[in-house]
Motif scaffolding. Structure first.
Motif, PDB file in Angstrom:
ATOM      1  N   ALA A   1       0.825  -1.213   0.000  1.00 16.57           N
ATOM      2  CA  ALA A   1       0.000   0.000   0.000  1.00 16.57           C
ATOM      3  C   ALA A   1       0.857   1.260   0.000  1.00 16.57           C
ATOM      4  CB  ALA A   1      -0.933   0.002   1.212  1.00 16.57           C
TER       5      ALA A   1
ATOM      6  N   SER B   1      -1.854  -2.632  11.272  1.00 16.00           N
ATOM      7  CA  SER B   1      -3.312  -2.542  11.365  1.00 16.00           C
ATOM      8  C   SER B   1      -3.725  -1.085  11.588  1.00 16.00           C
ATOM      9  CB  SER B   1      -3.818  -3.417  12.505  1.00 16.00           C
ATOM     10  OG  SER B   1      -3.444  -2.850  13.749  1.00 16.00           O
ATOM     11  N   ASP B   2      -5.027  -0.892  11.726  1.00 21.71           N
ATOM     12  CA  ASP B   2      -5.556   0.455  11.966  1.00 21.71           C
ATOM     13  C   ASP B   2      -4.922   1.135  13.173  1.00 21.71           C
ATOM     14  OD1 ASP B   2      -7.351   0.490   9.810  1.00 21.71           O
ATOM     15  OD2 ASP B   2      -8.859  -0.599  10.960  1.00 21.71           O
TER      16      ASP B   2
ATOM     17  N   TRP C   1      -1.716   2.509  11.470  1.00 19.27           N
ATOM     18  CA  TRP C   1      -1.751   2.961  10.078  1.00 19.27           C
ATOM     19  C   TRP C   1      -1.901   4.470   9.928  1.00 19.27           C
ATOM     20  CZ3 TRP C   1      -0.049   1.725   5.620  1.00 19.27           C
ATOM     21  CH2 TRP C   1      -0.605   2.236   4.452  1.00 19.27           C
TER      22      TRP C   1
ATOM     23  N   TYR D   1      -0.530  -1.933   4.609  1.00 15.66           N
ATOM     24  CA  TYR D   1      -1.690  -1.829   5.485  1.00 15.66           C
ATOM     25  C   TYR D   1      -2.305  -3.211   5.628  1.00 15.66           C
ATOM     26  CZ  TYR D   1      -6.438  -0.552   6.940  1.00 15.66           C
ATOM     27  OH  TYR D   1      -7.637  -0.454   7.597  1.00 15.66           O
ATOM     28  N   CYS D   2      -2.547  -3.619   6.847  1.00 19.31           N
ATOM     29  CA  CYS D   2      -3.169  -4.914   7.128  1.00 19.31           C
ATOM     30  C   CYS D   2      -4.670  -4.666   7.300  1.00 19.31           C
ATOM     31  CB  CYS D   2      -2.551  -5.535   8.379  1.00 19.31           C
ATOM     32  SG  CYS D   2      -3.125  -7.201   8.707  1.00 19.31           S
ATOM     33  N   ARG D   3      -5.422  -4.996   6.265  1.00 15.84           N
ATOM     34  CA  ARG D   3      -6.867  -4.738   6.265  1.00 15.84           C
ATOM     35  C   ARG D   3      -7.608  -5.663   7.221  1.00 15.84           C
ATOM     36  NH1 ARG D   3      -4.616  -3.612   1.756  1.00 15.84           N
ATOM     37  NH2 ARG D   3      -5.205  -1.824   0.517  1.00 15.84           N
ATOM     38  N   GLN D   4      -8.748  -5.194   7.689  1.00 19.35           N
ATOM     39  CA  GLN D   4      -9.603  -6.004   8.561  1.00 19.35           C
ATOM     40  C   GLN D   4     -10.161  -7.190   7.783  1.00 19.35           C
ATOM     41  OE1 GLN D   4      -9.867  -5.665  11.785  1.00 19.35           O
ATOM     42  NE2 GLN D   4      -8.542  -3.895  11.706  1.00 19.35           N
TER      43      GLN D   4
ATOM     44  N   CYS E   1      -7.644  -8.057  10.365  1.00 22.37           N
ATOM     45  CA  CYS E   1      -6.214  -8.231  10.601  1.00 22.37           C
ATOM     46  C   CYS E   1      -6.041  -8.816  11.997  1.00 22.37           C
ATOM     47  CB  CYS E   1      -5.499  -6.893  10.491  1.00 22.37           C
ATOM     48  SG  CYS E   1      -3.717  -7.027  10.511  1.00 22.37           S
TER      49      CYS E   1
END
Length: 131
Positions: free
Chosen positions: A40, A55-56, A59, A97-100, A102
């Protein structure tokens, strides 16, 4: 240098080391397998094998890109025996970015995870510090 100054210097060093330890954050780390070249943050640019997605929690709309963290395994997150490699740490660069959903705050490259933990563990609790 007088004895008082030496004592003052030693106390200052100890306080600095203690304050660095206080700032360490903890969370789950998992890993992903290569290739690591699509991300990303950097598209298809190769950033080497010591990379991570976040993760969020870290991020911040891409502001995490390029940040580096020293990561150390502190205990297992499941029933795997001896998940951590004692005394080992790794410095990783945020590239993705580790998307949900995650399952880790850090989604380490397999190479980075293998430096600090047994791959069979799959998920570990780590301590991470910005460097």
């Amino acid at each position: 240098m007088g004895i008082e100054m030496r004592i003052f210097m030693m106390i200052s060093i100890v306080l600095c080391l203690c304050s660095a330890a206080v700032h360490a954050a903890q969370g789950n780390a998992v890993y992903y397998k290569p290739p690591y070249s699509h991300s990303a943050c950097y598209g298809n640019q190769d950033n080497g094998p010591m990379v991570t997605g976040v993760s969020d929690a870290l991020w911040r709309n891409g502001q995490a890109c390029g940040k580096r963290y020293r990561v150390r395994c502190i205990r297992g997150a499941n029933q795997a025996p001896h998940p951590c490699k004692p005394g080992k740490s790794v410095v990783v660069k945020v590239v993705d970015y580790c998307r949900q959903p995650c399952t880790g705050i850090l989604n380490l490259s397999q190479d980075a995870f293998n430096q600090i933990a047994d791959l069979d563990a799959g998920k570990v609790i780590v301590e991470y510090n910005p460097v």
